[in-house]
Design an enzyme around this catalytic site. Sequence first.
Site, PDB file in Angstrom:
ATOM      1  N   SER A 160      24.410  24.484   2.430  1.00  0.00           N
ATOM      2  CA  SER A 160      23.935  25.339   1.349  1.00  0.00           C
ATOM      3  C   SER A 160      24.754  25.110   0.075  1.00  0.00           C
ATOM      4  O   SER A 160      24.804  24.009  -0.446  1.00  0.00           O
ATOM      5  CB  SER A 160      23.970  26.804   1.802  1.00  0.00           C
ATOM      6  OG  SER A 160      23.200  27.630   0.954  1.00  0.00           O
ATOM      7  N   ASP A 258      12.815  26.642   5.711  1.00  0.00           N
ATOM      8  CA  ASP A 258      13.766  26.985   4.656  1.00  0.00           C
ATOM      9  C   ASP A 258      13.098  26.846   3.290  1.00  0.00           C
ATOM     10  O   ASP A 258      12.505  25.811   2.984  1.00  0.00           O
ATOM     11  CB  ASP A 258      14.984  26.066   4.762  1.00  0.00           C
ATOM     12  CG  ASP A 258      16.107  26.422   3.811  1.00  0.00           C
ATOM     13  OD1 ASP A 258      15.970  27.402   3.058  1.00  0.00           O
ATOM     14  OD2 ASP A 258      17.126  25.705   3.831  1.00  0.00           O
ATOM     15  N   HIS A 290      16.911  28.596   7.065  1.00  0.00           N
ATOM     16  CA  HIS A 290      18.175  28.244   6.421  1.00  0.00           C
ATOM     17  C   HIS A 290      19.376  28.585   7.309  1.00  0.00           C
ATOM     18  O   HIS A 290      19.457  29.667   7.882  1.00  0.00           O
ATOM     19  CB  HIS A 290      18.276  28.989   5.087  1.00  0.00           C
ATOM     20  CG  HIS A 290      19.335  28.488   4.172  1.00  0.00           C
ATOM     21  ND1 HIS A 290      19.355  27.211   3.679  1.00  0.00           N
ATOM     22  CD2 HIS A 290      20.438  29.097   3.656  1.00  0.00           C
ATOM     23  CE1 HIS A 290      20.400  27.054   2.889  1.00  0.00           C
ATOM     24  NE2 HIS A 290      21.076  28.182   2.869  1.00  0.00           N
TER      25      HIS A 290
END
Length: 326
Positions: A160, A258, A290
């Site tokens: 991320s 995601d 995610h």
Amino acid sequence: MDSSKEVSVEIFPYIRVYKDGTFDRLAGFEIAPPGLDPKTRVESKDVLIFPDTGISARIYRPSSAFAAKKLPLVIYFHGGAFIIATIADPKYHASLNALVAESNAIVVSVDYRRVPEHPFPAAYDDSWAALQWIASEEARCEPWLRDHADFDRLFLVGDSGGANMSHHLAMRLRDDILGERVKLSGIGMIQPYFWGETPIGGEVADPGRKALVDSWWRFVCVSDKGCDDPLINPFADGSPGVEGLACGKVLVIVSEKDILRDRGRLYYEKLVESGGAVAAEFMEIEGEDHVFHIFDPSCEKAKRLFKRMASFVNSDGDDHNKENAE
């Protein structure tokens, strides 16, 4: 959490800010100590890198580290939208124990400063400082790194927001004198946090989640370019793109469900289109959202993700432009 205070803004699911300037993080505040993990036999310890800023790192070594052979060195940057999580987060600690056991690598997880206490670019500055530390004599004299890490097989890995920073570090190395001393073998990007003002792919049909992610970035980055700021959109006008990325290879891993998936795929496609010397690899995990591997590092798809990353950091990287879905 004080229910009597008036809320100024809430950035779901990360933080609630009150009008008096105080705030409550809504997640990512749990703490797991370092030590020996009985399940994986991975050992970890915390070290202070920079006393002036309080930046520390958690170093992991696998049980095999006692062998004579030096192991790949991975600098890891955790996610959390630059708002939550630390190197001591139990979920990250468990996932890194699993990754280290699978990859047979030395991992240095960097505890960068977060918003809102430390506005941008503090997180990026801390990550750059960690690279400077890795290039220093102090790092090479740190006992675990000295005895077990191969500094010539250096990787940046992050999920991320951490993957986002890995990109920017490699671009900065392209132009900085530090790039003469720090040679990156590769970058592993897990569900990278890139974004943009104009929706693409699945974002077009999901305006609710598009607006949610917009709010995350606008909270951490005050910019007149909004979600087209070069920090979050490497392909917006004025952004440097991926030309000259200072590493030998890149692995981009995305998840099917995601909302950031299409940004990760775009990054991979731009790498391929650049025609540069960087070998690009792509993996898509079907049916997952995610950072699913952080929430459940023992599930079968997380294990496949760790195996792919392990192969990436232990291979020579001869294959160009390789992609698959699992």
